[in-house]
Motif scaffolding. Structure first.
Motif, PDB file in Angstrom:
ATOM      1  N   GLU A 340       0.817  -1.212   0.000  1.00 43.66           N
ATOM      2  CA  GLU A 340       0.000   0.000   0.000  1.00 43.66           C
ATOM      3  C   GLU A 340       0.856   1.269   0.000  1.00 43.66           C
ATOM      4  O   GLU A 340       0.456   2.303  -0.519  1.00 43.66           O
ATOM      5  N   HIS A 341       2.039   1.172   0.579  1.00 47.16           N
ATOM      6  CA  HIS A 341       2.886   2.352   0.719  1.00 47.16           C
ATOM      7  C   HIS A 341       4.000   2.428  -0.314  1.00 47.16           C
ATOM      8  O   HIS A 341       4.773   3.389  -0.315  1.00 47.16           O
ATOM      9  N   ALA A 342       4.117   1.420  -1.192  1.00 50.11           N
ATOM     10  CA  ALA A 342       5.230   1.401  -2.141  1.00 50.11           C
ATOM     11  C   ALA A 342       5.187   2.588  -3.096  1.00 50.11           C
ATOM     12  O   ALA A 342       6.192   3.298  -3.271  1.00 50.11           O
ATOM     13  N   LEU A 343       4.045   2.827  -3.711  1.00 52.38           N
ATOM     14  CA  LEU A 343       3.954   3.941  -4.646  1.00 52.38           C
ATOM     15  C   LEU A 343       4.066   5.294  -3.943  1.00 52.38           C
ATOM     16  O   LEU A 343       4.810   6.173  -4.420  1.00 52.38           O
ATOM     17  N   PRO A 344       3.375   5.518  -2.805  1.00 53.97           N
ATOM     18  CA  PRO A 344       3.592   6.777  -2.078  1.00 53.97           C
ATOM     19  C   PRO A 344       5.050   7.020  -1.706  1.00 53.97           C
ATOM     20  O   PRO A 344       5.496   8.174  -1.663  1.00 53.97           O
ATOM     21  N   LEU A 345       5.801   5.960  -1.446  1.00 54.27           N
ATOM     22  CA  LEU A 345       7.232   6.113  -1.161  1.00 54.27           C
ATOM     23  C   LEU A 345       7.944   6.767  -2.341  1.00 54.27           C
ATOM     24  O   LEU A 345       8.745   7.694  -2.172  1.00 54.27           O
ATOM     25  N   LEU A 346       7.672   6.264  -3.533  1.00 56.93           N
ATOM     26  CA  LEU A 346       8.327   6.803  -4.725  1.00 56.93           C
ATOM     27  C   LEU A 346       7.849   8.222  -5.018  1.00 56.93           C
ATOM     28  O   LEU A 346       8.637   9.070  -5.441  1.00 56.93           O
ATOM     29  N   GLU A 347       6.569   8.469  -4.806  1.00 52.71           N
ATOM     30  CA  GLU A 347       6.039   9.807  -5.050  1.00 52.71           C
ATOM     31  C   GLU A 347       6.662  10.821  -4.098  1.00 52.71           C
ATOM     32  O   GLU A 347       7.006  11.943  -4.499  1.00 52.71           O
ATOM     33  N   ALA A 348       6.823  10.416  -2.830  1.00 53.04           N
ATOM     34  CA  ALA A 348       7.448  11.306  -1.855  1.00 53.04           C
ATOM     35  C   ALA A 348       8.905  11.560  -2.210  1.00 53.04           C
ATOM     36  O   ALA A 348       9.413  12.681  -2.076  1.00 53.04           O
ATOM     37  N   ARG A 349       9.581  10.526  -2.704  1.00 50.97           N
ATOM     38  CA  ARG A 349      10.985  10.693  -3.101  1.00 50.97           C
ATOM     39  C   ARG A 349      11.099  11.656  -4.283  1.00 50.97           C
ATOM     40  O   ARG A 349      11.963  12.523  -4.321  1.00 50.97           O
ATOM     41  N   SER A 350      10.181  11.495  -5.251  1.00 48.87           N
ATOM     42  CA  SER A 350      10.202  12.370  -6.430  1.00 48.87           C
ATOM     43  C   SER A 350       9.933  13.811  -6.029  1.00 48.87           C
ATOM     44  O   SER A 350      10.592  14.745  -6.516  1.00 48.87           O
ATOM     45  N   ALA A 351       8.975  14.009  -5.140  1.00 46.07           N
ATOM     46  CA  ALA A 351       8.655  15.371  -4.695  1.00 46.07           C
ATOM     47  C   ALA A 351       9.827  16.006  -3.964  1.00 46.07           C
ATOM     48  O   ALA A 351      10.137  17.185  -4.135  1.00 46.07           O
ATOM     49  N   ALA A 352      10.520  15.213  -3.152  1.00 48.73           N
ATOM     50  CA  ALA A 352      11.674  15.722  -2.411  1.00 48.73           C
ATOM     51  C   ALA A 352      12.786  16.147  -3.368  1.00 48.73           C
ATOM     52  O   ALA A 352      13.466  17.153  -3.140  1.00 48.73           O
TER      53      ALA A 352
END
Length: 356
Positions: A340-352
């Motif tokens: 459930e958190h795999a994609l949000p992890l990548l999105e947060a990394r991209s935003a950072a």
């Protein structure tokens, strides 16, 4: 955003640390490449459709891959990561960090999958000590445990009525934990003492013990007790059936004692003959052992302690399950929690990255 993931398992046992996560990601449309250092014949369980499996892959070859996400239980990896990947480490043990890991073993991972509240506390302290401000600590749980509990429910396996059967699973000694590993100094004495008391011992040395400094002693133990009616050796890649058909576990500092107790609800005993070496040590493998069984300091007390723990196993089962549910995150749903958190992890990394 790319949804590509590379998984890497150096040991067969690492497959269980990832659990159903690769299959669940593939079912959600991720491109999953699962690389393994061992041959295909050693892979436990069936292969999953939709996953690109590769075998006999050396670590150096992993660095030639590209991915958005990299999942591995390999401890202390410092190079050869897939290009562009968020590096996620899955712990191979429920133990705390002190006396088990070198502090630098986690420096090169971006995220750590934490099994329980003890891991969060200890990694937060480690991050401060080593100035690892960007480290992500994920409150996921322990996929290996959840997989074993599902397997137990489906298997119907139970211990025999007799004899009283104990799995002896000592850890392998290396420069971090050599003071706590007992196989070299006490292995033969332990097995001899228990078999003399009518206890069956299933010897399950750590896989590394067959190729490190413990090898000579492990092979000597096998040679000495081979053929004894109360001795058995387990060298299998998957120890589940051995564990399921035992009454208790005996170990030293190994986290397998906690995995065993939390899976089967049966006591784990910890043979720790040198209390002075533990002075000031922190972590569940020092401070919370009696939540799941007993600590034994003296060889002569070992057989009576095992028999006592077996007699009171019903009481201990309730204590074990209560401690498990207090300590660990997402018991029974850890794999789904990570997915459930795999994609949000990548999105947060991209935003950072865009904010820099």
């Amino acid at each position: 955003m790319s949804r590509s993931v590379v998984c890497y398992c150096y040991h067969v046992s690492h497959v269980f640390n990832l659990g159903e996560i690769p299959a669940m990601l593939a079912a959600r449309g991720w491109h999953v490449r699962w690389l393994n250092a061992f041959p295909a014949t050693s892979m436990p369980g069936p292969l999953t459709n939709g996953i690109d499996y590769r075998f006999d892959v050396p670590l150096e070859a992993v660095g030639q891959e590209s991915a958005s996400l990299y999942l591995t239980p390999l401890v202390a990896q410092a190079a050869h990561f897939p290009r562009g990947a968020l590096r996620v480490h899955f712990l191979v043990s429920l133990t705390s960090l002190e006396g088990v890991y070198d502090e630098g073993m986690f420096d090169h991972y971006d995220a750590i999958v934490c099994a329980g509240r003890h891991h969060i506390e200890e990694f937060e302290a480690l991050v401060r000590r080593r100035n690892l401000a960007d480290k992500l600590l994920l409150r996921v749980g322990y996929p290996k445990l959840d997989g074993q509990r599902r397997q137990l429910q489906a298997s119907g396996l139970i211990p025999p009525e007799s004899p009283l059967t104990v799995v002896f699973a000592p850890t392998h000694g290396y420069y971090i934990n050599s003071r706590f590993s007992v196989v070299g100094q006490y292995g033969r004495k332990i097995i001899g003492s228990l078999t003399d008391a009518g206890v069956k011992v299933v010897f399950r040395p750590h896989m590394e013990s067959w190729r490190d400094q413990d090898r000579e002693e492990v092979e000597g133990i096998v040679s000495q007790f081979d053929g004894h009616p109360l001795f058995a050796l387990d060298r299998s890649g998957n120890y589940f059936e051995t564990y399921a058909q035992s009454h208790l576990m005996l170990t030293d500092i190994s986290g397998t004692g906690f995995t065993y107790a939390f899976t089967f609800g049966r006591p784990a005993l910890f043979f720790a003959p040198d209390p002075a070496s533990e002075e000031g040590k922190k972590g569940i493998q020092f401070e919370r052992r009696e939540n799941i069984g007993l600590v034994v300091r003296d060889l002569d007390a070992l057989a009576p302690a095992i028999q006592a723990a077996h007699r009171h196993s019903g009481f201990l089962q309730g204590q074990i399950s209560g401690f498990r549910d207090y300590l660990l995150f997402n018991v029974g749903t850890s794999e789904a929690s990570f997915v459930e958190h795999a994609l949000p992890l990548l999105e947060a990394r991209s935003a950072a990255k865009h904010q820099r």
